[in-house]
Write a protein that holds these residues in place. Structure first.
Motif, short mmCIF file in Angstrom:
data_model
loop_
_atom_site.label_atom_id
_atom_site.label_comp_id
_atom_site.label_asym_id
_atom_site.label_seq_id
_atom_site.Cartn_x
_atom_site.Cartn_y
_atom_site.Cartn_z
N ASP A 1 23.60 52.09 -30.19
CA ASP A 1 23.19 52.73 -31.44
C ASP A 1 22.04 51.94 -32.06
O ASP A 1 22.14 50.72 -32.26
CB ASP A 1 24.39 52.78 -32.39
N ALA A 2 20.96 52.65 -32.40
CA ALA A 2 19.79 52.00 -32.99
C ALA A 2 20.12 51.33 -34.31
O ALA A 2 19.46 50.36 -34.72
CB ALA A 2 18.67 53.02 -33.18
N LYS A 3 21.15 51.80 -35.01
CA LYS A 3 21.55 51.23 -36.29
C LYS A 3 22.83 50.42 -36.18
O LYS A 3 23.39 50.02 -37.21
CB LYS A 3 21.72 52.34 -37.33
N GLY A 4 23.29 50.18 -34.97
CA GLY A 4 24.52 49.44 -34.78
C GLY A 4 24.38 47.98 -35.11
O GLY A 4 23.27 47.41 -35.09
N ARG A 5 25.50 47.32 -35.41
CA ARG A 5 25.45 45.92 -35.82
C ARG A 5 25.00 45.00 -34.69
O ARG A 5 24.55 43.88 -34.93
CB ARG A 5 26.81 45.48 -36.34
N ASP A 6 25.11 45.48 -33.44
CA ASP A 6 24.70 44.66 -32.30
C ASP A 6 23.33 45.04 -31.74
O ASP A 6 22.89 44.47 -30.74
CB ASP A 6 25.73 44.80 -31.17
N ALA A 7 22.68 46.01 -32.38
CA ALA A 7 21.46 46.57 -31.79
C ALA A 7 20.39 45.52 -31.53
O ALA A 7 19.82 45.45 -30.44
CB ALA A 7 20.92 47.67 -32.70
N GLU A 8 20.12 44.66 -32.52
CA GLU A 8 19.04 43.68 -32.36
C GLU A 8 19.37 42.68 -31.26
O GLU A 8 18.55 42.39 -30.39
CB GLU A 8 18.79 42.96 -33.68
N ARG A 9 20.61 42.16 -31.28
CA ARG A 9 21.00 41.16 -30.27
C ARG A 9 20.98 41.74 -28.87
O ARG A 9 20.43 41.12 -27.94
CB ARG A 9 22.40 40.62 -30.60
N ILE A 10 21.55 42.94 -28.71
CA ILE A 10 21.66 43.53 -27.37
C ILE A 10 20.29 43.97 -26.86
O ILE A 10 19.96 43.80 -25.67
CB ILE A 10 22.64 44.71 -27.38
N SER A 11 19.47 44.53 -27.73
CA SER A 11 18.15 44.98 -27.28
C SER A 11 17.28 43.81 -26.83
O SER A 11 16.44 43.97 -25.94
CB SER A 11 17.45 45.76 -28.40
N MET A 12 17.49 42.63 -27.42
CA MET A 12 16.69 41.46 -27.04
C MET A 12 17.04 40.98 -25.63
O MET A 12 16.21 40.34 -24.98
CB MET A 12 16.89 40.34 -28.05
N ILE A 13 18.27 41.27 -25.18
CA ILE A 13 18.66 40.84 -23.83
C ILE A 13 18.84 42.05 -22.92
O ILE A 13 19.57 41.99 -21.93
CB ILE A 13 19.96 40.01 -23.87
N SER A 14 18.17 43.14 -23.26
CA SER A 14 18.37 44.38 -22.51
C SER A 14 18.00 44.23 -21.04
O SER A 14 18.54 44.95 -20.19
CB SER A 14 17.54 45.51 -23.14
N GLY A 15 17.10 43.31 -20.71
CA GLY A 15 16.71 43.12 -19.32
C GLY A 15 17.86 42.67 -18.44
O GLY A 15 17.81 42.84 -17.22
N ARG A 16 18.91 42.11 -19.04
CA ARG A 16 20.06 41.62 -18.28
C ARG A 16 21.08 42.72 -18.02
O ARG A 16 21.90 42.61 -17.11
CB ARG A 16 20.73 40.46 -19.02
N ILE A 17 21.07 43.77 -18.84
CA ILE A 17 22.12 44.78 -18.73
C ILE A 17 21.60 46.19 -18.47
O ILE A 17 22.39 47.10 -18.24
CB ILE A 17 23.00 44.80 -20.00
#
Length: 446
Positions: free
Chosen positions: A104-120
């Protein structure tokens, strides 16, 4: 039936930009599948999101999941979805809710997860998709009444629809070993052929190769042998849906199917789309089963449930496209040759499962059902060429100038399914396609 919740919110967007407005895989879908990452042959569990695949194993390793969602993510580490299917609806639903939060673009984890998106995250175009599960058993039904009537009229002009059809879901056990994922080439099969005027049969390649437009149904939790699944509980045993093309050799079929049904005319290949569309994803698109006409028999009690009749059907548009050598040569797009709907299924999915187990037969996680060919009432929506061309007597004409009575070598059949509603975000199943190859090596031993 699966309930509506925040994962269906049409306003929810993803930080995976390609998912927003995606025809098949927006954040409201989140289908399950098995894939190999680029340059790696390892089978991993994943979820389609736009043009990307979320790697569930990698996400679990960086502690994206807890509780039932974590157990669900870990269940796919074996390289198939069987163990996840066996866990049942609660784990699947927990995984869906958590993945929806993560993406979710507005989810509480969005910034953290998007920064490591290359891993997942992996680009889907660079990955290899596999069969979602180990398929122990495969049963093909005959739930499309318009198809049953049309084909029956060809084979039995005086008695097209047999009297048992409206009383009992007709089906037969198919071959699980030759079920293949979308994109796998289909070799033209050989078998015994007998023309009506011939004195005896011969052996050779089919000249009447056909497709069949079907809904695939994945079984989740199974049942013990001797313990039927009541229709009121059947939806809890459905793990998801896919598209299914039950390739058929009509000339082989017409000779061999009497008296016990199809055999070599069907078991050479069955193609399925690789993503499992969950019951939760299609929850907004549940509709009432089409009512039977006055005078038609009411199903026996073990096949009847009021809730299933109110919301047990699906509202999906089903399309068949054909790509031929002539269309490719002229750089034309695949030509749509049929559009039908799951509304035209005479039996619900719950009725199919309740009937299948009514004698005590046990089903297991990862078993697969085919709905049978789904056709609309009119020729523009017939789900097979034998119907569209009236048994080969009325060929269809393509934009390339080619004609088709049945499939020829080099032809590619593409099946698609999408929802149709303005109230919720459209989702799709992804393509189910296969290209016909010559089968001469079967006959000549090359």
């Amino acid at each position: 039936m699966a309930q509506l919740d925040e994962t269906h919110d049409r306003k929810r967007l993803s930080w995976v930009i390609s998912a927003n407005g995606h025809a098949d895989f927006p954040i409201q879908n989140l289908p399950l599948g098995i894939f190999s990452p680029p340059g790696n042959s390892e089978l991993r569990g994943g979820i389609a999101i736009g043009d990307m695949i979320l790697d569930l194993t990698a996400a679990a390793e960086i502690e994206c999941f807890k509780g039932e969602a974590r157990e669900a993510a870990e269940a796919v580490s074996s390289g198939n979805l069987n163990d996840l299917f066996a866990l049942g609806p609660a784990h699947r639903q927990a995984l869906r809710k958590r993945v929806s939060e993560l993406l979710d673009a507005k989810g509480r984890d969005a910034e953290r997860i998007s920064m490591i998106s290359g891993r997942i995250l992996h680009r889907a175009v660079n990955c290899t998709l596999h069969l979602p599960a180990r398929i122990g058993d495969y049963t093909d039904f005959y739930a499309g009444i318009h198809h049953a009537t049309n084909v029956g009229r060809i084979f039995r002009p005086d008695n097209p629809l047999l009297p048992n059809y409206r009383h009992i879901p007709i089906g037969y056990h198919g071959r699980s070993s030759s079920i293949v994922p979308s994109g796998t080439p289909v070799r033209r099969p050989a078998g015994q052929l007998k023309a009506p005027a011939a004195a005896s049969p011969s052996f050779g390649l089919t000249q009447r190769l056909d497709y069949e437009l079907e809904l695939g149904i994945w079984i989740g939790q199974g049942n013990l042998i001797g313990k039927p699944i009541p229709i009121s509980e059947a939806d809890q045993h459905i793990a998801g849906f896919c598209l299914l093309n039950d390739w058929s050799a009509r000339d082989i079929q017409s000779w061999e199917y009497q008296p016990v049904g199809p055999f070599l005319s069907k078991n050479f290949s069955t193609t399925i789309s690789p993503w499992v569309i969950t019951p939760e994803a299609v929850a907004p698109f549940r509709i009432a089963q089409y009512p039977r006409s006055e005078g038609e028999p009411r199903p026996l009690p073990y096949l009847w449930n009021d809730r299933d009749q109110r919301e047990g059907a699906l509202d999906l548009d089903l399309e068949v496209f054909l790509m031929t050598p002539g269309l490719r040569e002229k750089r034309l797009s695949p030509q749509r040759v049929a559009i039908a709907s799951t509304r035209h299924m005479y039996w619900t999915v719950a009725q199919l499962l309740a009937h299948h187990t009514s004698n005590g037969c046990n089903v297991r996680p990862g078993d697969l059902f085919g709905s049978g060919t789904i056709s609309a009432p009119t020729a523009s929506g017939f789900g097979s060429l034998i119907e569209t061309t009236a048994g080969g007597g009325q060929p269809i004409r393509l934009e390339s100038g080619e004609e088709r009575r049945f499939l020829e070598d080099g032809d590619e059949v593409i099946l698609r399914a999408r929802t149709r509603t303005d109230k919720f975000v459209q989702i799709g199943f992804g393509d189910c396609y296969g290209k016909i190859r010559s089968g001469e090596s079967i006959v000549f031993g090359a």
